[in-house]
Design a protein around this motif. Sequence first.
Motif, short mmCIF file in Angstrom:
data_model
loop_
_atom_site.label_atom_id
_atom_site.label_comp_id
_atom_site.label_asym_id
_atom_site.label_seq_id
_atom_site.Cartn_x
_atom_site.Cartn_y
_atom_site.Cartn_z
N GLN A 210 -55.50 7.41 34.20
CA GLN A 210 -56.52 7.96 35.10
C GLN A 210 -56.60 9.46 34.89
N ALA A 211 -57.76 9.89 34.43
CA ALA A 211 -58.03 11.30 34.23
C ALA A 211 -58.63 11.87 35.52
N PRO A 212 -58.51 13.18 35.73
CA PRO A 212 -59.07 13.79 36.94
C PRO A 212 -60.56 13.48 37.09
N GLY A 213 -60.93 13.00 38.27
CA GLY A 213 -62.32 12.71 38.56
C GLY A 213 -62.86 11.43 37.94
N LYS A 214 -61.99 10.67 37.31
CA LYS A 214 -62.44 9.43 36.66
C LYS A 214 -61.70 8.23 37.24
N GLU A 215 -62.26 7.06 37.01
CA GLU A 215 -61.62 5.84 37.46
C GLU A 215 -60.45 5.47 36.55
N ARG A 216 -59.52 4.74 37.12
CA ARG A 216 -58.40 4.25 36.32
C ARG A 216 -58.92 3.23 35.31
N GLU A 217 -58.42 3.32 34.09
CA GLU A 217 -58.88 2.41 33.04
C GLU A 217 -57.70 1.77 32.31
N GLY A 218 -57.92 0.57 31.83
CA GLY A 218 -56.88 -0.13 31.08
C GLY A 218 -56.81 0.39 29.66
N VAL A 219 -55.62 0.60 29.17
CA VAL A 219 -55.39 1.15 27.83
C VAL A 219 -54.84 0.08 26.89
N SER A 220 -53.83 -0.63 27.35
CA SER A 220 -53.18 -1.62 26.49
C SER A 220 -52.43 -2.62 27.35
N CYS A 221 -52.16 -3.77 26.77
CA CYS A 221 -51.45 -4.81 27.51
C CYS A 221 -50.70 -5.69 26.53
N ILE A 222 -49.49 -6.11 26.91
CA ILE A 222 -48.70 -7.02 26.10
C ILE A 222 -48.40 -8.25 26.94
N SER A 223 -48.74 -9.41 26.41
CA SER A 223 -48.62 -10.64 27.18
C SER A 223 -47.18 -11.13 27.28
N LYS A 224 -46.98 -12.08 28.16
CA LYS A 224 -45.69 -12.76 28.27
C LYS A 224 -45.21 -13.21 26.90
N SER A 225 -43.95 -12.95 26.62
CA SER A 225 -43.34 -13.33 25.34
C SER A 225 -44.12 -12.81 24.14
N ASP A 226 -44.82 -11.73 24.32
CA ASP A 226 -45.59 -11.08 23.25
C ASP A 226 -46.61 -12.01 22.62
N GLU A 227 -47.17 -12.91 23.40
CA GLU A 227 -48.12 -13.88 22.86
C GLU A 227 -49.38 -13.21 22.33
N SER A 228 -49.77 -12.11 22.95
CA SER A 228 -50.96 -11.40 22.49
C SER A 228 -50.89 -9.97 22.98
N ILE A 229 -51.68 -9.13 22.34
CA ILE A 229 -51.72 -7.71 22.68
C ILE A 229 -53.17 -7.26 22.74
N TYR A 230 -53.46 -6.43 23.72
CA TYR A 230 -54.81 -5.89 23.89
C TYR A 230 -54.76 -4.37 23.81
N TYR A 231 -55.79 -3.81 23.15
CA TYR A 231 -55.98 -2.36 23.14
C TYR A 231 -57.43 -2.05 23.50
N ALA A 232 -57.63 -1.04 24.30
CA ALA A 232 -58.98 -0.54 24.53
C ALA A 232 -59.51 0.06 23.23
N ASP A 233 -60.79 -0.01 23.03
CA ASP A 233 -61.39 0.52 21.80
C ASP A 233 -61.06 1.99 21.59
N SER A 234 -60.94 2.71 22.69
CA SER A 234 -60.71 4.16 22.60
C SER A 234 -59.34 4.52 22.04
#
Length: 129
Positions: free
Chosen positions: A39-63
Amino acid sequence: QVELVESGGGSVQPGGSLRLSCAASGFTLDDYAIGWFRQAPGKEREGVSCISKSDESIYYADSVKGRFTISRDNAKNTVYLQMNSLKPEDTAVYYCARLSPPYYVCSNYGLTISLFGSWGQGTQVTVSS
């Protein structure tokens, strides 16, 4: 008691690197998906990355795709976010959180903040010359 504690933030110049840590306690880390948000000043919180249970999958924001890497060390009950080629627009407070049951797999389409809980206190990342 479930707890997540972030660390590793700091000030770096553009192009620099930082590794954030999210130390978990009160639960078995490998059994849950963990997300990183910012969360940057004045901006909404955004998702950056996520790692699933047992590393089944990983997500990254395009940015951050191609620059950030999420990983998990179950022996240390810690999730890491390696951030390379940092840009001024990466400046924010970074948080980690646990995906709440019955969800254990990170979505490929983005992170829904309301599905995450047990938020840490955050760690500041500042990228500036």
